[in-house]
Every structure is written in structure tokens, then in C-alpha cells.
Enzyme design. Structure first.
Site, short mmCIF file in Angstrom:
data_model
loop_
_atom_site.label_atom_id
_atom_site.label_comp_id
_atom_site.label_asym_id
_atom_site.label_seq_id
_atom_site.Cartn_x
_atom_site.Cartn_y
_atom_site.Cartn_z
N ARG A 265 0.72 -1.19 -0.08
CA ARG A 265 -0.04 0.00 0.07
C ARG A 265 0.91 1.27 -0.03
O ARG A 265 1.93 1.41 0.80
CB ARG A 265 -0.97 0.09 1.16
CG ARG A 265 -2.07 1.07 1.37
CD ARG A 265 -2.70 1.02 2.67
NE ARG A 265 -2.18 2.14 3.44
CZ ARG A 265 -2.46 2.56 4.49
NH1 ARG A 265 -3.76 2.27 4.94
NH2 ARG A 265 -2.01 3.47 5.37
N TYR B 227 -2.72 11.61 6.11
CA TYR B 227 -3.17 10.42 6.59
C TYR B 227 -2.05 9.18 5.90
O TYR B 227 -1.72 9.17 4.81
CB TYR B 227 -4.23 9.67 6.12
CG TYR B 227 -4.55 8.45 6.57
CD1 TYR B 227 -4.83 7.78 7.56
CD2 TYR B 227 -4.59 7.37 5.31
CE1 TYR B 227 -4.90 6.39 7.81
CE2 TYR B 227 -4.28 6.15 5.51
CZ TYR B 227 -4.76 5.56 6.75
OH TYR B 227 -4.69 4.38 6.97
N ASP C 112 -4.94 4.00 -0.22
CA ASP C 112 -6.26 4.19 0.85
C ASP C 112 -6.44 5.50 0.70
O ASP C 112 -5.91 6.53 1.27
CB ASP C 112 -5.71 3.81 2.31
CG ASP C 112 -6.69 3.70 3.14
OD1 ASP C 112 -8.16 4.03 2.97
OD2 ASP C 112 -6.82 3.00 4.26
N HIS D 240 -8.98 6.90 2.55
CA HIS D 240 -9.60 7.00 3.89
C HIS D 240 -10.88 7.81 3.83
O HIS D 240 -10.87 8.70 4.92
CB HIS D 240 -8.33 7.66 4.76
CG HIS D 240 -8.37 6.79 6.18
ND1 HIS D 240 -8.30 7.72 7.09
CD2 HIS D 240 -7.98 5.75 6.35
CE1 HIS D 240 -8.14 6.71 8.36
NE2 HIS D 240 -8.05 5.78 7.63
N GLU E 170 -8.81 2.31 -1.81
CA GLU E 170 -9.61 2.04 -0.65
C GLU E 170 -10.34 2.99 -0.01
O GLU E 170 -9.85 4.10 -0.03
CB GLU E 170 -8.64 1.49 0.45
CG GLU E 170 -9.14 1.01 1.72
CD GLU E 170 -8.14 0.55 2.70
OE1 GLU E 170 -7.26 -0.28 1.94
OE2 GLU E 170 -8.05 0.78 3.88
N GLU F 121 -13.57 -1.43 6.12
CA GLU F 121 -12.84 -1.41 7.38
C GLU F 121 -13.64 -1.12 8.79
O GLU F 121 -13.36 -1.50 10.00
CB GLU F 121 -11.56 -1.14 7.41
CG GLU F 121 -11.51 0.66 7.69
CD GLU F 121 -9.84 1.04 7.32
OE1 GLU F 121 -9.14 0.47 6.50
OE2 GLU F 121 -9.77 2.10 8.03
N ARG G 203 -13.25 -5.30 3.34
CA ARG G 203 -12.37 -5.25 4.05
C ARG G 203 -12.89 -5.42 5.77
O ARG G 203 -12.08 -5.07 6.63
CB ARG G 203 -11.76 -3.67 4.16
CG ARG G 203 -10.76 -3.79 2.82
CD ARG G 203 -9.95 -2.70 2.57
NE ARG G 203 -9.30 -2.16 3.80
CZ ARG G 203 -8.00 -2.65 4.52
NH1 ARG G 203 -7.69 -3.59 4.01
NH2 ARG G 203 -7.75 -2.22 5.47
N GLU H 117 -4.33 -7.42 4.92
CA GLU H 117 -3.26 -6.45 5.47
C GLU H 117 -2.75 -6.72 6.48
O GLU H 117 -2.88 -7.45 7.44
CB GLU H 117 -4.26 -5.12 5.87
CG GLU H 117 -3.46 -3.88 6.27
CD GLU H 117 -4.36 -2.73 6.84
OE1 GLU H 117 -5.31 -2.92 7.04
OE2 GLU H 117 -3.75 -1.80 6.78
N TRP I 109 -11.74 12.00 8.70
CA TRP I 109 -10.17 11.83 9.03
C TRP I 109 -10.02 10.60 8.22
O TRP I 109 -10.71 9.57 8.17
CB TRP I 109 -9.86 11.56 10.42
CG TRP I 109 -8.27 11.42 10.46
CD1 TRP I 109 -7.30 11.94 10.18
CD2 TRP I 109 -8.03 10.03 10.71
NE1 TRP I 109 -6.24 11.36 10.23
CE2 TRP I 109 -6.44 10.19 10.51
CE3 TRP I 109 -8.47 8.89 11.26
CZ2 TRP I 109 -5.50 9.06 10.81
CZ3 TRP I 109 -7.49 7.75 11.47
CH2 TRP I 109 -6.27 8.01 11.30
O1 EZ4 Z 1 -6.94 4.29 10.11
O2 EZ4 Z 1 -6.94 1.30 11.75
O3 EZ4 Z 1 -6.09 0.67 6.08
N1 EZ4 Z 1 -6.13 0.82 7.30
C1 EZ4 Z 1 -6.47 1.99 7.88
C2 EZ4 Z 1 -6.21 2.04 9.25
C3 EZ4 Z 1 -7.12 3.06 10.22
C4 EZ4 Z 1 -6.86 2.40 11.52
C5 EZ4 Z 1 -8.07 3.27 12.50
O4 EZ4 Z 1 -8.10 2.71 13.65
O5 EZ4 Z 1 -7.25 2.86 7.25
O6 EZ4 Z 1 -4.65 2.75 9.18
CO CO Z 2 -8.05 1.92 5.46
#
Ligand code: EZ4
Ligand code: CO
Length: 404
Positions: free
Chosen positions: A147, A159, A212, A214, A238, A264, A285, A341, A404
Site C-alpha cells: 500500500r 493520513y 487508501d 480514507h 480503498e 474496515e 475489508r 493487510e 479523517w
Molecule cells: O486508520 O485502523 O487501512 N487501514 C486503515 C487504518 C485505520 C486505523 C483506524 O483505527 O485505514 O490505518
Molecule cells: Co483503510
């Protein structure tokens, strides 16, 4: 085989973990992970105050029954706290059943469908050159998937980028309140395609590259990013947009063939039922700890299999080695495994949770011990008391709260 003891262990060997330990009348123990990053004590209280007393005297063999007793029996359904608590009970019961049977849990789930679990590592650089260096390190160690996240110029605290190089970066480090980071969609969208193209050019077509987002983009911005990343042939993009509004993913699908991984933060099958049924995502995920344990995650994965959606369990370092052990047993058994992961835990965490899973040549292998093959050193755990921590929040330049 009655449950005689149910204890909740909160420990912070570098970061907080909540672990449920069940003991049966014949002295067999099982462990379950109940960690919800930044909200740890809520699950600990849910377990201690409302679940542990119910488990005493129950037949530990009745995994499916106990799952429904806790799910239907609470009346209040779903949600991360409830489902992490149920997950911990479920995981501990599978651990116990494996120990009683004398078999690793994957054998109880139908046996191995593959020789090892392909995992991806995290490259998180301050610069593109640093990202490329880190990816090269993973390739050298045999990883087949990485990743890639990179600090966006002009966006402080992007992030996925470690504050302290080499330390796990999910920065649940705001002690009194969350730290604040800034976000600029414009700078991000301008920067990321070039960064990923540079990595692809350097490593050729075979390496699986992931990225990712996020949850930071709107659906149409995510569609634009997916389209611009098509030449780089990502293995997946992601969480391109928040998934509460699942129709968003129809819009993304109309514009791009970049594969999408989501889930996730999902807690049950009902969080992804539409996404899977309409084939709006390619990878799911959801994790053992946050989606109701082995019993429920297996159900999600079976449903996904019908629609050619593959598994991609969350495995960041805020999921404990107990969850990682459970994930590997499930990954090994299910037919539609995709990718797992893997972020190694700190040595302190590994010492508190001795485990038999191991990495070799790009693959993780679950322990062959009966059960899950992970234990907890309670004496050592007691030396790392709970340490309040919050995940960051992201703000736009004008102070608006963003995802976030
Ligand atoms: O930010 O698990 O793909 N992984 C992620 C993680 C999340 C954390 C949050 O608790 O997006 O790094
Ligand atoms: Co993630």
C-alpha cells in the site's frame, strides 16, 4: 463444557488493546480481541457490565447459539461497540473449540484452501523517493503487494505518514483530545496520480499496488481519482468515499474500472449487503474484531463469494495479535480470499501476545497449535496500563470538520 470465568484485560504495550479471556470448567482458555481504537473503554464496559455475567454457566461449545443470544438478545443491534464485544466472545469460543478438538481453527472451518496468506505492507513516505525506497524494502523481503501513501506537499499530517519514522503510524496519540490535521482535496488529487505512476514505473506491472483514500473524497471526486489511476493498474483503491450512502458507489462505478475495497469500519453484513449484491466493490475489508467475530465475518465472506467479491481483512496495528491470528485462520479457509493487510506489531505488543503466526516469503502462516495459537501474558500486560488516546480529526482550511 461450562464457561466459569470471563475476564476483560485492558493493556497498552505501545497502544491500547482490549482482550476477553474465557475459561471453561476444565480449565481451557480462549481469547478474543475487542479493541475499538480511540473508544476502548466503551467495549470493556459493555463486556464487563453486560456480557461477562451472562456467559458464566453457558456451554462454550454452542458458538452459533451464543452469537445469536448476544445479538438478538440485546434488542439493540449492530454498531461498533456491540459487534466488537460479540466478536470477542465468538473468537474466544472458536479458540476454545479448537483447543478441545486439538486442531487449529482453520481446520474447523473446512481446512486450508491455500498454502499461505498473501499480505500487503505499508509504504508511507514523506517524499516519492522515500515511498519508492520503502516499497523496494518490501519487495526485497518477498512482499507481493504494498500500500503506497505519501505526504501531500502543502498538506501537513497527511493520513498514512508516520510522525516518527519506523513507528506504527495510526496516530491514536491525542491524549486529552484528538490532534488536528488539515486536508486539501485539491492538492491531494493533483499529487496522488503522479506519485502512484512513479511507483508503478519503478516496479513494473507485477507488484500489487494499493492506495487508501480514507473516506476523504466525494463520489464524483473519487470517480475522477479512480479514472486517473487506471494506467497505474492499482490492485485496489480503498475507501474512496464514506460508505453510509451506498448509492455513491454506483456513481464511482459508472466512471472507472479501478477496483474498489471498502469496509474496515463495517460491523455487520447489513453494512455491505447492497455494495456486494450490486457488485459495487471488489474487496470487502471487514475484520474479525469489528464485524462480529469469526462466525459473522465468515457469513459476510460467503455472501461476497456469490458475487465474486474477494476478502481483504483490515489488519492495522490497532487490531491485536488475537484478531490477526483469527483473521489468518479464516483467510486460509475461505475460497474467496483476496489479500490480508499486515502491519507488524511493536516488540512490546508481541511480547504481551505471544503467537505462532509467522511471515515467510511474502506469506503469513497461521499457527498450527490447537485453537488460534495466540496467548496473553497477563503479568506483562499489567505493566502497561490503559493510556487514553484519540485518533486525529481532519479540518479544511476554513476550520470545517472533514473525514479523517
Ligand atoms: O486508520 O485502523 O487501512 N487501514 C486503515 C487504518 C485505520 C486505523 C483506524 O483505527 O485505514 O490505518
Ligand atoms: Co483503510
Amino acid at each position: 463444557m461450562r464457561v466459569v470465568r470471563a475476564t476483560v484485560i485492558v493493556t497498552s504495550p505501545g497502544r491500547n488493546f482490549v482482550t476477553l479471556k474465557l475459561t471453561t470448567e476444565d480449565g481451557i482458555t480462549g481469547l478474543g480481541d475487542a479493541t475499538v481504537n480511540g473508544r476502548e473503554l466503551a467495549v470493556a464496559a459493555y463486556l464487563r457490565d453486560h456480557v461477562c455475567p451472562l456467559l458464566i454457566g453457558m456451554d462454550a461449545h454452542r458458538i452459533e447459539h451464543i452469537w445469536h443470544y448476544l445479538y438478538r438478545g440485546a434488542y439493540w443491534r449492530r454498531g461498533p461497540i456491540t459487534m466488537a464485544a460479540i466478536a470477542a466472545v465468538d473468537t474466544a469460543l472458536w479458540d476454545i473449540k479448537g483447543k478441545v478438538a486439538g486442531l487449529p481453527v482453520y481446520q474447523l472451518l473446512g481446512g486450508a484452501s491455500r498454502d499461505g496468506i498473501t499480505v500487503y505492507g505499508h509504504a508511507n513516505g514523506e517524499t516519492v523517493a522515500e515511498v519508492i525506497d520503502q516499497v523496494a524494502g518490501y519487495v526485497d523481503r518477498g512482499y507481493q503487494a504494498v500500500r503506497v501513501q505519501c505526504a501531500v506537499p502543502g498538506v501537513a499530517g497527511t493520513y498514512g505518514v508516520a510522525k516518527t519514522p519506523g513507528r506504527p503510524y495510526e496516530p491514536a496519540d491525542g491524549r486529552d483530545r484528538p490532534t488536528e490535521t488539515v486536508w486539501s482535496t485539491e492538492r491531494y488529487l493533483d499529487f496522488v496520480p503522479g506519485m502512484i505512476a512513479a511507483v508503478r514505473n519503478r516496479f513494473g506491472p507485477e507488484l500489487r499496488l494499493l492506495h487508501d483514500v480514507h473516506h476523504r473524497l466525494t463520489p464524483i471526486e473519487a470517480a475522477r481519482l479512480g479514472k486517473s489511476l487506471e494506467p497505474a493498474a492499482l490492485y485496489w483503491l480503498e475507501d474512496p468515499t464514506p460508505a453510509e450512502l451506498q448509492d455513491s458507489f454506483r456513481l464511482i462505478r459508472r466512471h472507472t474500472t479501478t477496483p474498489i475495497a471498502v469496509g474496515e469500519v463495517f460491523n455487520t453484513l447489513w453494512d455491505c449487503e447492497q455494495l456486494i449484491r450490486e457488485q459495487l466493490v471488489d474487496f470487502i475489508r471487514a475484520s474479525v474484531v469489528h464485524a462480529g467475530g469469526i462466525t459473522h465475518l465468515r457469513r459476510i465472506f460467503s455472501y461476497a463469494e456469490l458475487y465474486q467479491v474477494r476478502t481483504a481483512s483490515h489488519g492495522a496495528t490497532d487490531l491485536s495479535p488475537v484478531c490477526m491470528s483469527a483473521a489468518l485462520h479464516l483467510d486460509l479457509a475461505v475460497p474467496n480470499f483476496g489479500l490480508q493487510e499486515y502491519m507488524p506489531h511493536t516488540p512490546e505488543t508481541d511480547a504481551v501476545f505471544p503467537h505462532g503466526y509467522h511471515f515467510a516469503d511474502g506469506y503469513l502462516h497461521p499457527s498450527e497449535e490447537p485453537g488460534l495459537g495466540v496467548e496473553i501474558d497477563e503479568k506483562l500486560a499489567a505493566r502497561y496500563p490503559y493510556d487514553p488516546a484519540y485518533l486525529p480529526v481532519a479540518l479544511l482550511a476554513d476550520g470545517t470538520i472533514h473525514h479523517w
